[in-house]
Write an enzyme that holds these catalytic residues in place. Structure first.
Site, PDB file in Angstrom:
ATOM      1  N   ASN A  63      24.276 -59.337  -3.684  1.00 21.60           N
ATOM      2  CA  ASN A  63      23.881 -59.930  -4.963  1.00 21.60           C
ATOM      3  C   ASN A  63      24.545 -61.272  -5.244  1.00 21.60           C
ATOM      4  OD1 ASN A  63      25.852 -57.662  -5.061  1.00 21.60           O
ATOM      5  ND2 ASN A  63      26.338 -58.562  -7.056  1.00 21.60           N
TER       6      ASN A  63
ATOM      7  N   SER B  42      16.094 -51.126  -8.656  1.00 22.34           N
ATOM      8  CA  SER B  42      16.240 -51.245 -10.101  1.00 22.34           C
ATOM      9  C   SER B  42      15.105 -52.066 -10.686  1.00 22.34           C
ATOM     10  CB  SER B  42      17.584 -51.898 -10.433  1.00 22.34           C
ATOM     11  OG  SER B  42      17.662 -52.171 -11.815  1.00 22.34           O
ATOM     12  N   GLY B  43      14.664 -51.704 -11.892  1.00 23.23           N
ATOM     13  CA  GLY B  43      13.524 -52.379 -12.514  1.00 23.23           C
ATOM     14  C   GLY B  43      13.800 -53.790 -12.986  1.00 23.23           C
TER      15      GLY B  43
ATOM     16  N   THR C  14      13.673 -35.591 -20.116  1.00 22.70           N
ATOM     17  CA  THR C  14      12.270 -35.987 -20.262  1.00 22.70           C
ATOM     18  C   THR C  14      12.078 -37.415 -19.753  1.00 22.70           C
ATOM     19  OG1 THR C  14      12.046 -34.519 -22.145  1.00 22.70           O
ATOM     20  CG2 THR C  14      10.388 -36.265 -21.929  1.00 22.70           C
TER      21      THR C  14
ATOM     22  N   CYS D 275      34.862 -63.090 -13.110  1.00 21.58           N
ATOM     23  CA  CYS D 275      35.931 -63.253 -14.096  1.00 21.58           C
ATOM     24  C   CYS D 275      35.572 -62.535 -15.386  1.00 21.58           C
ATOM     25  CB  CYS D 275      36.121 -64.730 -14.423  1.00 21.58           C
ATOM     26  SG  CYS D 275      37.375 -65.513 -13.439  1.00 21.58           S
TER      27      CYS D 275
HETATM   28  C1  LIG Z   1      21.979 -55.278 -10.384  1.00 21.29           C
HETATM   29  C2  LIG Z   1      22.473 -54.527  -9.218  1.00 21.29           C
HETATM   30  C3  LIG Z   1      22.828 -53.170  -9.325  1.00 21.29           C
HETATM   31  C4  LIG Z   1      22.816 -52.454 -10.627  1.00 21.29           C
HETATM   32  O1  LIG Z   1      21.533 -52.249 -11.150  1.00 21.29           O
HETATM   33  P1  LIG Z   1      21.431 -51.858 -12.707  1.00 21.29           P
HETATM   34  O2  LIG Z   1      20.000 -51.486 -12.883  1.00 21.29           O
HETATM   35  O3  LIG Z   1      21.812 -53.093 -13.466  1.00 21.29           O
HETATM   36  O4  LIG Z   1      22.369 -50.742 -12.948  1.00 21.29           O
HETATM   37  C5  LIG Z   1      23.236 -52.519  -8.190  1.00 21.29           C
HETATM   38  N1  LIG Z   1      23.303 -53.133  -7.015  1.00 21.29           N
HETATM   39  C6  LIG Z   1      22.974 -54.427  -6.855  1.00 21.29           C
HETATM   40  C7  LIG Z   1      23.047 -55.048  -5.514  1.00 21.29           C
HETATM   41  C8  LIG Z   1      22.553 -55.168  -7.958  1.00 21.29           C
HETATM   42  O5  LIG Z   1      22.260 -56.446  -7.812  1.00 21.29           O
END
Ligand SMILES: *Cc1c(COP(=O)(O)O)cnc(C)c1O
Length: 388
Positions: free
Chosen positions: A154, A202-203, A240, A326
Site C-alpha cells: 500500500n 476491501s470495498g 444480518t 506519523c
Molecule cells: C486499506 C488496506 C487494508 C484495510 O482495509 P480496510 O477496509 O480499510 O480495513 C488492508 N490492507 C491493505 C493493503 C490496505 O491497503
C-alpha cells in the site's frame, strides 16, 4: 484557490464512491430493505441481491460464489484469515510466516498471535520491496500453519510473486493467504492462477463505501468461525448481512475489473508524475520503477519533512499521503521504507501519490508544480539544505 477543483491523489487511502455504486445501493435502503434470512418475498428479494453480488465478487477474482464471505472491511478479512487459520491449525503448527512490509491489519494481527504463543517470522524484502525468496524458503517449515504475504504494497506499490510464494507454502503443507486490498482493481487478480487459499479485499479502495470487504476462502480450507451468530455466511460470520454495501461491493468490483485496461493510461500518467518529480534536486523514487501498482508513486525529498510538505500541498489543493506513518506524537518512520533501506531522514521526507482512472494529465502537471513550489519553500527555511 477557493473555486479551484481539488486534486485527489490518495486513492490508496480511500476512493470516492462511484455514481453507479450509489445508484445500485439506493433501492436497498428505500424498497429492498428485507432481511435476507426471511422466508417471505421481502427477505427473498434481499437474498437474491446478496447472492448476485457474491457471484460478481467471485467472478472478479476467479473464485466460486460459495468461496466468498462478506466482511465489514479489509482489516476484518485480514484478521479472520490469519487468526482463523492459526487457531484452526495452531495445535500442531505454531509458526506463521509473513513479511516486514505488510499492512498493520496483518502485522498487528500477527503480533496478537505472538502474545498467544504463536511464533511469527517476518521475512525481509529487497530494495524494490520484493520478498527475499531465500529467506522465505528458509522460514517456511513443517511447523508452519500459514504464509501471509500481501499481493501489492500500500505504500510503495510493489507487486509480490504470490504464485511462487504459494508454491513454497504448499510444499510444506502450509496455507497461503494474501492481502489483495491494493491489488484488486489495479492489476488482474485470479485466485486460481495465484494458487492462494485465502484472499482479502476491501470495498472502499475500489469505489464502494467504507465498511465492506470480503474474504475468499478456497473450498475445503477450514478456518475458525469469525462471528458465532445466526448462521449467516455459512455459519462462519454471523450477523444480518449489510445488503446495501454488499450490493455496492458487487457493482464496484465488476466495474473495477472492466476498467483494468484503463490502468495502462494510469501507468503512463504515473510515470509522467515520477519523471516530473525526479527533476527536483535531492529527490528519489522509493520502490521499483516498473514492478509497482499502476497508480503508485512514492518519492523521498531530502531536507523536507513529509508532514510539512503534505500540509503545503493540501493548501495548494492536492491530497497526497506521507510515506511515514506519523501519528501526532510518535515520530515513527514508515516500516515499509525502512525495510527497503531508505534512511530515516529520507523516510520522514517521503510522499505517496496514488492515482486512479479519474486523474488527468492536467492533474499531474499541477501536482508537479505544487510539489516543486512547496519543496522549494520548505528547503528555503531549512538550516541544513546545502544548495541555497
Ligand atoms: C486499506 C488496506 C487494508 C484495510 O482495509 P480496510 O477496509 O480499510 O480495513 C488492508 N490492507 C491493505 C493493503 C490496505 O491497503
Amino acid at each position: 484557490m477557493e473555486n479551484r477543483k481539488r486534486i485527489y491523489a490518495d486513492n490508496a487511502a480511500t476512493t470516492p464512491v462511484s455514481k453507479e455504486v450509489i445508484d445500485a445501493m439506493e433501492p436497498c435502503f428505500r424498497e429492498l430493505w428485507g432481511n435476507p434470512s426471511s422466508l417471505h418475498t421481502d427477505g427473498q428479494r434481499a437474498r437474491e441481491l446478496v447472492e448476485a453480488a457474491r457471484a460478481k465478487v467471485a467472478a472478479a477474482i476467479g473464485a466460486e460464489p460459495s468461496e466468498i464471505y462478506f466482511t465489514s472491511c479489509g482489516s476484518e478479512s485480514d484478521n479472520w484469515a490469519i487468526k482463523g487459520a492459526a487457531h484452526m491449525l495452531g495445535g500442531k503448527r505454531k509458526r506463521i510466516v509473513t513479511s516486514k512490509i505488510e499492512h498493520h491489519a496483518v502485522l498487528h494481527t500477527c503480533a496478537a498471535l505472538e502474545k498467544e504463543g504463536f511464533e511469527v517470522v517476518y521475512v525481509g524484502v529487497d530494495e524494490r520491496g520484493v520478498i527475499r525468496m531465500d529467506e522465505l524458503r528458509a522460514a517456511v517449515d513443517e511447523n508452519t500453519s500459514l504464509v501471509a504475504i500481501m499481493m501489492a504494497n500500500n505504500e510503495i506499490g510493489t507487486v509480490e510473486p504470490i504464485r511462487e510464494i504459494a508454491e513454497i507454502a504448499h510444499e510444506k503443507g502450509a496455507l497461503m493467504f494474501t492481502d489483495a486490498v491494493q491489488a484488486v482493481g489495479n492489476i488482474p487478480v485470479n485466485v486460481k492462477e495465484l494458487g492462494v487459499d485465502m484472499l482479502a479485499l476491501s470495498g472502499h479502495k475500489i469505489h464502494a463505501p467504507k465498511g465492506i470487504g470480503a474474504l475468499y476462502i478456497r473450498r475445503g480450507v477450514r478456518v475458525r468461525n469469525l462471528i458465532d451468530g445466526g448462521g449467516q455466511e455459512k455459519g462462519k460470520r454471523g450477523g444480518t448481512e449489510n445488503v446495501p454495501y454488499i450490493v455496492g461491493l458487487g457493482v464496484a468490483i465488476e466495474a473495477a475489473v472492466a476498467r483494468l485496461p484503463e490502468m495502462e493510461r494510469v501507468r503512463v500518467l504515473r510515470n509522467k508524475l515520477i519523471d516530473g518529480l525526479l527533476t527536483l534536486p535531492y529527490s528519489r523514487l522509493n520502490g521499483d520503477r516498473e514492478l509497482r501498482l499502476p497508480g503508485n508513486a512514492n518519492l523521498s525529498f531530502s531536507y523536507v519533512e513529509g508532514e510539512g510538505l503534505l500540509l503545503l500541498l493540501d493548501m495548494a489543493g492536492v491530497s497526497a499521503s506521507t510515506g511515514s506513518a506519523c501519528s501526532s506524537n510518535s515520530l515513527e518512520a514508515s516500516h515499509v521504507l525502512l525495510s527497503i533501506g531508505v534512511d530515516i531522514e529520507d523516510a520522514h521526507g517521503s510522499l505517496r501519490f496514488s492515482l486512479s482512472h479519474e486523474n488527468t494529465e492536467e492533474d499531474v502537471d499541477a501536482i508537479v508544480k505544487a510539489v516543486r513550489e512547496s519543496v522549494e519553500r520548505l528547503r528555503a527555511m531549512s538550516p541544513i539544505y546545502p544548495a541555497k
